[in-house]
Write a protein that holds these residues in place. Structure first.
Motif, PDB file in Angstrom:
ATOM      1  N   VAL A  67      46.557  34.447  37.210  1.00  0.00           N
ATOM      2  CA  VAL A  67      45.449  35.398  37.339  1.00  0.00           C
ATOM      3  C   VAL A  67      45.114  35.611  38.810  1.00  0.00           C
ATOM      4  O   VAL A  67      44.974  36.749  39.283  1.00  0.00           O
ATOM      5  N   ALA A  68      45.016  34.510  39.563  1.00  0.00           N
ATOM      6  CA  ALA A  68      44.665  34.590  40.984  1.00  0.00           C
ATOM      7  C   ALA A  68      45.719  35.359  41.783  1.00  0.00           C
ATOM      8  O   ALA A  68      45.400  36.060  42.745  1.00  0.00           O
ATOM      9  N   ASP A  69      46.989  35.240  41.369  1.00  0.00           N
ATOM     10  CA  ASP A  69      48.087  35.906  42.084  1.00  0.00           C
ATOM     11  C   ASP A  69      48.311  37.348  41.619  1.00  0.00           C
ATOM     12  O   ASP A  69      49.233  38.013  42.097  1.00  0.00           O
ATOM     13  N   GLY A  70      47.502  37.808  40.685  1.00  0.00           N
ATOM     14  CA  GLY A  70      47.664  39.173  40.185  1.00  0.00           C
ATOM     15  C   GLY A  70      48.820  39.345  39.233  1.00  0.00           C
ATOM     16  O   GLY A  70      49.337  40.460  39.064  1.00  0.00           O
ATOM     17  N   ASP A  71      49.244  38.249  38.590  1.00  0.00           N
ATOM     18  CA  ASP A  71      50.403  38.293  37.696  1.00  0.00           C
ATOM     19  C   ASP A  71      50.030  38.505  36.232  1.00  0.00           C
ATOM     20  O   ASP A  71      50.889  38.404  35.351  1.00  0.00           O
ATOM     21  N   MET A  72      48.747  38.787  35.962  1.00  0.00           N
ATOM     22  CA  MET A  72      48.287  39.092  34.609  1.00  0.00           C
ATOM     23  C   MET A  72      47.742  40.514  34.572  1.00  0.00           C
ATOM     24  O   MET A  72      46.932  40.905  35.415  1.00  0.00           O
ATOM     25  N   LEU A  73      48.181  41.297  33.593  1.00  0.00           N
ATOM     26  CA  LEU A  73      47.657  42.647  33.439  1.00  0.00           C
ATOM     27  C   LEU A  73      46.245  42.628  32.851  1.00  0.00           C
ATOM     28  O   LEU A  73      45.414  43.474  33.170  1.00  0.00           O
TER      29      LEU A  73
END
Length: 214
Positions: A67-73
């Motif tokens: 989530v922190a790395d922007g890997d969840m839509l």
């Protein structure tokens, strides 16, 4: 080699009992290249579940890092466990020209639309023809207690209030007719400019031919 088209992120949302699950199954039967987005979760696997089939199983720390790395839509916490849609497999699918189906609520749909892949989203909200019919469908399924049905009915009012946020809204008063409309929408949206990566090169070639004319 670039795919002939980019895939769509197809979001289907509705209050429980409006027919979303049935329509999703019919859509996948119509086009067997369609795939449901496989979610990630922090809950433990249940008997018979396999990594990457039902879910991607992750530790809480690993999930929060994604989530922190922007890997969840999109993601949400449900009964103490996190659930979310990893970006990488969806991105791979749409770049290969395959559509991905999301069965999410309005909050999840909003997150996906606001994500880095938002321009490839096709969002469709399914409405029941009436509240009386919605309740009848929930009761006729025979899956839930009266208390659960009442809870679903209470939640449906809030869910329905978010209909203006979607690209299309279908009133499911006739399942076959709604299925036909859904197929028409998907077929048309596949030809959206954003979904045709080769158009720029095609137009460039046409302009070059103009330049080369005597």
């Amino acid at each position: 080699m670039t795919a002939a088209r980019r895939g769509l992120l197809i979001i289907l949302s509705s209050p429980s009992g409006a027919g979303k699950s049935t329509l999703a199954k019919r859509l996948m039967a119509w086009d067997d290249t369609l795939r449901f987005s496989v979610s990630a979760t922090t809950r433990a696997p249940r008997e018979g579940e396999e990594e990457g089939r039902e879910y991607f199983f992750r530790s809480r720390d690993a999930f929060e890092a994604m989530v922190a790395d922007g890997d969840m839509l999109e993601h949400a916490e449900v009964f103490g466990n996190f659930y979310g849609s990893p970006k990488a497999p969806v991105e791979d699918a749409i770049n290969s020209g395959r559509d991905v189906l999301f069965d999410v609520d309005w909050q999840g749909g909003q997150q996906v639309r606001n994500s880095a892949l938002g321009k490839h989203v096709l969002s469709i909200f399914i409405l029941p023809p009436s509240i009386v019919e919605l309740e009848r469908r929930l009761v006729s399924r025979g899956q839930d207690s009266i208390e659960v049905i009442e809870d679903r009915m209470r939640k449906s009012r809030d869910e329905i209030s978010h209909w203006p946020e979607y690209d299309y809204v279908l009133v499911n008063d006739d399942l076959d007719a709604t299925e036909a409309k859904l197929k028409t929408i998907v077929t048309s949206e596949r030809m959206r400019i954003s979904q045709q990566p080769n158009l720029v090169e095609t137009v460039r070639t046409l302009n070059k031919e103009f330049d080369e004319r005597p």
